[in-house]
Write an enzyme that holds these catalytic residues in place. Structure first.
Site, PDB file in Angstrom:
ATOM      1  NE  ARG A  63      14.879 -24.709  24.679  1.00 44.62           N
ATOM      2  CZ  ARG A  63      16.180 -24.910  24.883  1.00 44.62           C
ATOM      3  NH1 ARG A  63      16.725 -24.552  26.040  1.00 44.62           N
ATOM      4  NH2 ARG A  63      16.932 -25.442  23.948  1.00 44.62           N
ATOM      5  CG  HIS A  67      13.766 -29.522  25.456  1.00 44.56           C
ATOM      6  ND1 HIS A  67      15.026 -29.528  24.908  1.00 44.56           N
ATOM      7  CD2 HIS A  67      13.098 -28.518  24.825  1.00 44.56           C
ATOM      8  CE1 HIS A  67      15.131 -28.572  23.998  1.00 44.56           C
ATOM      9  NE2 HIS A  67      13.968 -27.943  23.944  1.00 44.56           N
ATOM     10  CG  ASN A  95      18.124 -31.430  26.172  1.00 42.36           C
ATOM     11  OD1 ASN A  95      17.259 -30.701  25.713  1.00 42.36           O
ATOM     12  ND2 ASN A  95      17.964 -32.747  26.303  1.00 42.36           N
ATOM     13  CG  HIS A 194      10.075 -19.893  20.297  1.00 41.98           C
ATOM     14  ND1 HIS A 194      10.705 -20.402  19.171  1.00 41.98           N
ATOM     15  CD2 HIS A 194      10.376 -20.773  21.301  1.00 41.98           C
ATOM     16  CE1 HIS A 194      11.339 -21.522  19.482  1.00 41.98           C
ATOM     17  NE2 HIS A 194      11.154 -21.769  20.760  1.00 41.98           N
TER      18      HIS A 194
END
Length: 319
Positions: A63, A67, A95, A194
């Site tokens: 992740r 990001h 975040n 996910h």
């Protein structure tokens, strides 16, 4: 030489220079073969160690890469700490109190600075750590193009606007990924990340209390750990069946209306991506291939190369 010929000559020279920059700016999986031959092995060993200590860390490192790349490109801007004179991206809504794994990246960087000082960028460490995390949890591997450099800037506003929110509908998801050059098919493949990891109650509370396209037993179970008020940071697995295995259970869960986030279930909700979700639920190999290819594409989002940016000594601050 006539003025016209001079202009043509200068134009040709400029094209050659630009072309040379483009060629040299290409990322390569063998970028550190001579300058830091132990770089990839060092990153892999550290990631495996971290994931063995805590399986969730694999999802966190994956992740972190996502990001990073969706804001300014894959430039390690996500790692920069706020200072009195600098605002980073860590406090952006997607975040803050959510992204993890910074200490793992710090540890890897420290080891590499001993092995080959000033050579391996933080951006490349994040990209390779994401790949190794997926592999450590049983997922596919891929060759990571290398040679990214680290930014000296960050964008809090872009972090707040460009990272897809958990409450988005399908069209908004497709648009958010299209903004970064991804097709709807690549968006579905990347969403398969996910199949590992956890999410906070605040991200799925509205879904489990208000959405109708959700399995009632699944919703009730989640409500036990995510009350309608309070418990915002309580966690739930994205995949309740094999939460620490990178497989295609995520897509199988969507067929049963057991997507954790509103945005998850949107991929299978009578829309244009239903058939792809069904295909991935039946064919793990197809998902693995498409995910790996999409990850390589994501790692190529606007990297800094050549003389742009820098190789940070400390990933948390500009040199």
């Amino acid at each position: 030489m006539s003025a016209l010929n001079l202009k043509l000559s200068l134009l040709l020279l400029l094209c050659c220079v630009i072309g040379g920059i483009n060629v040299s700016a290409q990322l390569s999986p063998t970028f550190y073969a001579k300058t830091c031959p132990l770089a990839l092995a060092t990153i892999k060993a550290s990631v495996i160690s971290a994931v063995l200590k805590e399986a969730r860390m694999g999802a966190s490192l994956l992740r972190l890469h996502f990001h990073d790349c969706f804001v300014q490109g894959c430039d390690a801007s996500i790692l920069l700490d706020d200072t009195a004179t600098f605002t980073g991206e860590k406090t952006a809504f997607p975040n803050v109190n959510s992204l993890r794994g910074y200490e793992v990246i710090d540890s890897i960087k420290s080891k590499l600075e001993i092995l080959c000082p000033g050579v391996v960028s933080c951006a490349d460490i994040v990209a390779v750590a994401a790949r190794d995390s997926v592999f450590a949890l049983g997922g596919p591997t891929w060759r990571v193009p290398l040679g990214r450099r680290d930014s000296t800037s960050a964008s809090l506003s872009s972090a707040n606007s460009d990272l897809p929110a958990p409450f988005l509908d399908l069209n908004a998801l497709i648009a958010a990924f299209a903004k970064k050059g991804f097709t709807a098919e690549e968006m579905v493949a990347l969403s398969g990340a996910h199949t590992i990891g956890k999410s906070q109650c605040t991200n799925f509370r509205t879904r489990i209390y208000n959405d109708t396209n959700i399995d009632s037993t699944f919703a009730k179970t989640l409500q036990g750990n995510c009350p309608s008020v309070g418990g915002d940071s309580n966690l739930a697995n994205f995949d309740t069946t094999t939460p620490n295995l990178f497989d295609n259970a995520y897509f199988k869960n969507l067929l049963s209306k057991k997507g954790l986030l509103h945005s998850d279930q949107q991929l299978f909700n009578g829309g244009s991506t239903d058939s792809q979700v069904t295909a991935y639920s039946r064919n793990l190999g197809s998902f693995r291939v498409d995910f790996a290819n999409a990850m390589v594409k994501m790692g190529n989002l606007s990297p800094l190369t050549g003389s742009n940016g820098q190789i940070r000594t400390n990933c948390r601050k500009v040199n």
